[in-house]
Design a protein around this motif. Structure first.
Motif, PDB file in Angstrom:
ATOM      1  N   VAL A 164       0.902  -1.167  -0.006  1.00 47.61           N
ATOM      2  CA  VAL A 164       0.107  -0.042  -0.088  1.00 47.61           C
ATOM      3  C   VAL A 164       0.845   1.192   0.005  1.00 47.61           C
ATOM      4  CG1 VAL A 164      -1.879   0.973   1.134  1.00 47.61           C
ATOM      5  CG2 VAL A 164      -1.765  -1.257   1.354  1.00 47.61           C
ATOM      6  N   ALA A 165       0.695   1.981  -0.852  1.00 48.29           N
ATOM      7  CA  ALA A 165       1.710   3.030  -1.263  1.00 48.29           C
ATOM      8  C   ALA A 165       1.370   4.335   0.018  1.00 48.29           C
ATOM      9  CB  ALA A 165       1.569   3.789  -2.443  1.00 48.29           C
ATOM     10  N   VAL A 166       2.294   5.158   0.188  1.00 47.94           N
ATOM     11  CA  VAL A 166       1.885   6.355   1.089  1.00 47.94           C
ATOM     12  C   VAL A 166       0.978   7.020   0.588  1.00 47.94           C
ATOM     13  CG1 VAL A 166       3.327   8.365   2.039  1.00 47.94           C
ATOM     14  CG2 VAL A 166       4.431   6.346   1.935  1.00 47.94           C
ATOM     15  N   ARG A 167       0.852   7.329  -0.642  1.00 50.27           N
ATOM     16  CA  ARG A 167      -0.122   8.081  -1.262  1.00 50.27           C
ATOM     17  C   ARG A 167      -1.582   7.642  -0.778  1.00 50.27           C
ATOM     18  NH1 ARG A 167       2.093   5.752  -5.845  1.00 50.27           N
ATOM     19  NH2 ARG A 167       0.773   4.371  -7.103  1.00 50.27           N
ATOM     20  N   ALA A 177      -3.594   2.593  -7.069  1.00 46.21           N
ATOM     21  CA  ALA A 177      -2.420   2.265  -8.127  1.00 46.21           C
ATOM     22  C   ALA A 177      -3.181   2.590  -9.522  1.00 46.21           C
ATOM     23  CB  ALA A 177      -1.797   0.981  -8.285  1.00 46.21           C
ATOM     24  N   ASN A 178      -4.675   2.299  -9.413  1.00 47.10           N
ATOM     25  CA  ASN A 178      -5.330   2.392 -10.695  1.00 47.10           C
ATOM     26  C   ASN A 178      -6.118   3.712 -10.983  1.00 47.10           C
ATOM     27  OD1 ASN A 178      -4.894  -0.329 -10.933  1.00 47.10           O
ATOM     28  ND2 ASN A 178      -6.554  -0.924  -9.467  1.00 47.10           N
ATOM     29  N   THR A 179      -6.360   4.427  -9.825  1.00 48.40           N
ATOM     30  CA  THR A 179      -7.028   5.733 -10.169  1.00 48.40           C
ATOM     31  C   THR A 179      -6.205   6.789  -9.522  1.00 48.40           C
ATOM     32  OG1 THR A 179      -9.096   4.502  -9.748  1.00 48.40           O
ATOM     33  CG2 THR A 179      -9.036   6.906  -9.808  1.00 48.40           C
ATOM     34  N   PRO A 180      -5.554   7.747 -10.530  1.00 47.48           N
ATOM     35  CA  PRO A 180      -4.695   8.916 -10.025  1.00 47.48           C
ATOM     36  C   PRO A 180      -5.852   9.894  -9.400  1.00 47.48           C
ATOM     37  CG  PRO A 180      -4.567   8.571 -12.193  1.00 47.48           C
ATOM     38  CD  PRO A 180      -5.675   7.595 -12.064  1.00 47.48           C
ATOM     39  N   ALA A 181      -5.235  10.749  -7.999  1.00 47.68           N
ATOM     40  CA  ALA A 181      -5.825  11.540  -7.629  1.00 47.68           C
ATOM     41  C   ALA A 181      -5.401  13.027  -8.140  1.00 47.68           C
ATOM     42  CB  ALA A 181      -5.560  11.582  -6.106  1.00 47.68           C
ATOM     43  N   PRO A 310       8.877   5.137   3.689  1.00 43.41           N
ATOM     44  CA  PRO A 310       8.233   3.927   4.105  1.00 43.41           C
ATOM     45  C   PRO A 310       7.755   2.973   2.782  1.00 43.41           C
ATOM     46  CG  PRO A 310       7.121   5.879   4.594  1.00 43.41           C
ATOM     47  CD  PRO A 310       8.458   6.175   3.866  1.00 43.41           C
ATOM     48  N   ILE A 311       7.450   1.868   2.927  1.00 42.03           N
ATOM     49  CA  ILE A 311       6.727   0.972   1.919  1.00 42.03           C
ATOM     50  C   ILE A 311       5.847  -0.062   3.050  1.00 42.03           C
ATOM     51  CG2 ILE A 311       6.830  -0.908   0.296  1.00 42.03           C
ATOM     52  CD1 ILE A 311       9.474   0.225  -0.526  1.00 42.03           C
ATOM     53  N   PHE A 312       4.568   0.164   2.772  1.00 43.83           N
ATOM     54  CA  PHE A 312       3.556  -0.423   3.497  1.00 43.83           C
ATOM     55  C   PHE A 312       3.238  -1.673   3.083  1.00 43.83           C
ATOM     56  CE2 PHE A 312       3.121   3.872   4.868  1.00 43.83           C
ATOM     57  CZ  PHE A 312       2.958   3.806   6.311  1.00 43.83           C
ATOM     58  N   PHE A 313       3.052  -2.836   3.894  1.00 43.21           N
ATOM     59  CA  PHE A 313       2.449  -3.954   3.376  1.00 43.21           C
ATOM     60  C   PHE A 313       1.233  -4.020   4.515  1.00 43.21           C
ATOM     61  CE2 PHE A 313       6.814  -4.418   2.004  1.00 43.21           C
ATOM     62  CZ  PHE A 313       6.486  -5.020   1.068  1.00 43.21           C
ATOM     63  N   SER A 314       0.208  -4.338   3.756  1.00 44.27           N
ATOM     64  CA  SER A 314      -1.256  -4.550   4.634  1.00 44.27           C
ATOM     65  C   SER A 314      -1.892  -5.711   4.488  1.00 44.27           C
ATOM     66  CB  SER A 314      -2.072  -3.182   4.167  1.00 44.27           C
ATOM     67  OG  SER A 314      -3.346  -3.295   4.599  1.00 44.27           O
ATOM     68  N   ALA A 315      -2.404  -6.218   5.581  1.00 50.62           N
ATOM     69  CA  ALA A 315      -3.161  -7.519   5.350  1.00 50.62           C
ATOM     70  C   ALA A 315      -4.561  -7.297   6.341  1.00 50.62           C
ATOM     71  CB  ALA A 315      -2.633  -8.678   5.855  1.00 50.62           C
ATOM     72  N   GLY A 316      -5.798  -7.500   5.845  1.00 51.37           N
ATOM     73  CA  GLY A 316      -6.813  -7.546   6.431  1.00 51.37           C
ATOM     74  C   GLY A 316      -6.912  -8.385   7.447  1.00 51.37           C
ATOM     75  N   ILE A 317      -7.657  -8.007   8.780  1.00 52.66           N
ATOM     76  CA  ILE A 317      -8.015  -8.811   9.804  1.00 52.66           C
ATOM     77  C   ILE A 317      -9.342  -8.854  10.079  1.00 52.66           C
ATOM     78  CG2 ILE A 317      -5.549  -8.813  10.871  1.00 52.66           C
ATOM     79  CD1 ILE A 317      -6.563  -6.263  12.652  1.00 52.66           C
TER      80      ILE A 317
END
Length: 568
Positions: A164-167, A177-181, A310-317
């Motif tokens: 998950v990017a910082v943005r 990643a698919n929809t630019p802000a 930072p580079i985020f890694f995310s997992a749903g709980i």
């Protein structure tokens, strides 16, 4: 480059506004609690971020002052260990517990500042508030992350799925990643650039306002769907004071008359991440406010690249069910049609233009009905009023701040932030039930105002029909004009509401508003009539053979509004 040494207790990261200078200042956790009375309000990048941090601060205070009184001493009815954690609780005398907790709250409020026990607690748990190390704040280590996710989702040397990017973490950008802000405060490569203090603020916010784009989930025996962040599911309401100290105190609920939740357990007090995640897998409702306010929506690991970014890694709980979660004090409620149980009344795009005052009956049980649940924060303020702790002439500010999603089931990306408030005197909000009961009279006035709004909507639709609009276009025009009317009503009504007192002649005050309302409708009508064309003047002939033009529509509007408001 980000220096890999940052601790929330001693390093500055909380943005505040100073009382005397009105200047912005960045302070640490210890500073914000020591000097809360000297700061006007939180001042982060967004008000929804401020609310996330407010709840985080409240989790700390609720934990501390449910164990220690205003003299920094443990309560007689519980046992505290060397880690300042509650070991046992004697619940035999429920009233004594409630009295002690209320005494603590009252003494703190009267003294006007928090005590050193908060600093002592933060220093003791210092390692749990470090952004780096064995217990990184609101994160897990790489090995812990890999322990919980499937083998094909694991991280190796800073690479792997689930990024998950910082943005996207930064809710001012919220770019996938698919929809630019496009309309973003940052552009290009700077969208992924962030300072450590800002990162902390967004880290807390992201756990509260998470969308559902994650493709990685932790391993569980039963399947589950990733959920939005808990705060993202609410229609938030909280009390706002003149200083951060007052705001924290007004929202620090230490006891409720009909609910027991004396044993607090914020996420950092769990023995290990494994213990916490295993508990979350049960999908049980939190049993205390500190646990609720610090609930994670995602298992996050931060990998720091060579540039120190930072580079985020995310997992749903798994998230707990949102039915009958009355431990949550900061939301309005609705009855689910299918289950007949109460759920938080979340805000959506279709309610974007509805101000708080128009939903007054969701915040106050104006009819005293058994099937209406007031927000817990309103119940708490009412309790303080009943105990004569809040002066009757005090003005209560109920505020709201939230992000509204795009409504897309596969993303739930935030598209807009909504902030609102309403000010009302305590003696009006908690007026005793009688024939002149103010809350009921206020609700009746709002209902009358919205009837006028319906009359105005029909007028706008008639004008659109005269102008030859099709049915969809006419409805859209009427909705837009109706929205403009309510925009014009918002400020005057909030002023009228804030000036009510228990000494007022109710009928006269309501008559004053009705006259103001009538004039505001006519002013708003001018925006339409002043731009009228020859077609508007010529009009159309209806099915009865009568001419319908801008003059007949205007006359009908005035007549119908006077009739609704009973004006001569």
């Amino acid at each position: 480059m980000i220096d890999k040494a940052f601790n929330l207790t001693t390093d500055p990261w909380i943005k505040v506004i100073e009382n005397g200078t009105n200047k912005e200042k960045t302070v640490s956790l210890i500073e914000v609690f020591r000097n809360a009375q000297n700061y006007r309000r939180l001042a982060g990048e967004m008000r929804s971020q401020d609310l996330s941090i407010l709840r985080f601060l409240l989790a700390i205070l609720t934990t501390v002052y449910s164990r220690f009184n205003a003299e920094n001493e443990p309560y007689d009815w519980l046992t505290i260990d060397e880690n300042m954690m509650q070991v046992s609780l004697d619940e035999d005398d429920d009233q004594e517990i409630k009295d002690d907790l209320l005494d603590t709250w009252t003494t703190l409020y009267q003294n006007g500042h928090f005590t050193d026990i908060v600093t002592k607690y933060l220093k003791l748990y210092n390692d749990r508030f470090s952004m780096f190390g064995e217990h990184p704040f609101y994160q897990v280590t790489e090995s812990e992350y890999n322990q919980f996710v499937p083998s094909n989702k694991q991280i190796k040397d800073g690479n792997g799925p689930g990024k998950v990017a910082v943005r996207q973490i930064n809710r001012q950008v919220s770019e996938s990643a698919n929809t630019p802000a496009i309309f973003s405060p940052k552009s290009g490569e700077f969208k992924n650039s962030i300072k450590i203090d800002e990162l902390v603020r967004w880290l807390i916010t992201y756990q509260n306002f998470t969308g559902v784009t994650d493709k990685t989930k932790i391993k569980t025996t039963e399947k589950f769907s990733v959920s939005r962040g808990w705060l993202y599911q609410l229609n938030p309401v909280f009390a706002e004071g003149k200083t951060i100290f007052q705001t924290l105190m007004l929202n620090m609920i230490l006891m409720r008359e009909d609910k027991m939740f004396y044993s607090q357990k914020p996420v950092w007090e769990y023995e290990s991440i494994k213990t916490y995640v295993n508990e979350r897998m049960k999908q049980q409702l939190p049993k205390n406010i500190a646990e609720l306010y610090t609930s994670w929506s995602r298992l996050l690991h931060i990998h720091w690249n060579q540039r120190g970014q930072p580079i985020f890694f995310s997992a749903g709980i798994p998230m707990f069910n949102n039915e009958d979660v009355f431990i949550e004090p900061m939301t309005t409620w609705r009855i689910d049609k299918s289950s007949k149980r109460y759920k938080p009344a979340a805000k959506w795009l279709n309610s974007l233009g509805t101000a708080m005052w128009r939903s007054f009956g969701q915040y106050v049980n104006v009819k005293g009905s058994d099937d209406m649940h007031e927000p817990g924060i309103v119940e708490w303020l009412h309790l303080l009023d009943n105990k004569d702790i809040i002066p009757l002439d005090a003005q209560i500010t109920l505020a709201s701040a939230t992000l509204i999603s795009d409504g897309n089931a596969t993303s739930q990306a935030p598209v807009v932030e909504v902030c609102d408030d309403m000010h009302i005197n305590a003696d009006v909000l908690f007026d005793k039930r009688n024939p002149n009961y103010w809350p009921k009279r206020i609700e009746d006035t709002i209902e009358l105002t919205q009837k006028v709004g319906t009359v105005y909507w029909q007028f706008a639709k008639d004008i659109a029909t005269i102008r030859g609009y099709g049915k969809p276009e006419a409805k859209e025009f009427a909705n837009r004009m109706s929205g403009k009317l309510y925009e014009n009503l918002n400020h005057p009504f909030k002023v009228w509401l804030s000036q009510l007192t228990n000494n007022d002649d109710r009928d006269q005050r309501i008559k004053t508003w009705n006259n103001t309302l009538y004039k505001l409708v006519l002013v708003t009508t001018d925006d339409i009539t002043q731009s009228s064309s020859l077609r508007d003047i010529r009009g159309i002939v209806n099915e009865n053979g009568n001419v319908k033009n801008i003059f007949t529509a205007n006359n009908n509007l005035r007549y119908n509004i006077r009739k609704v408001l009973n004006l001569k």
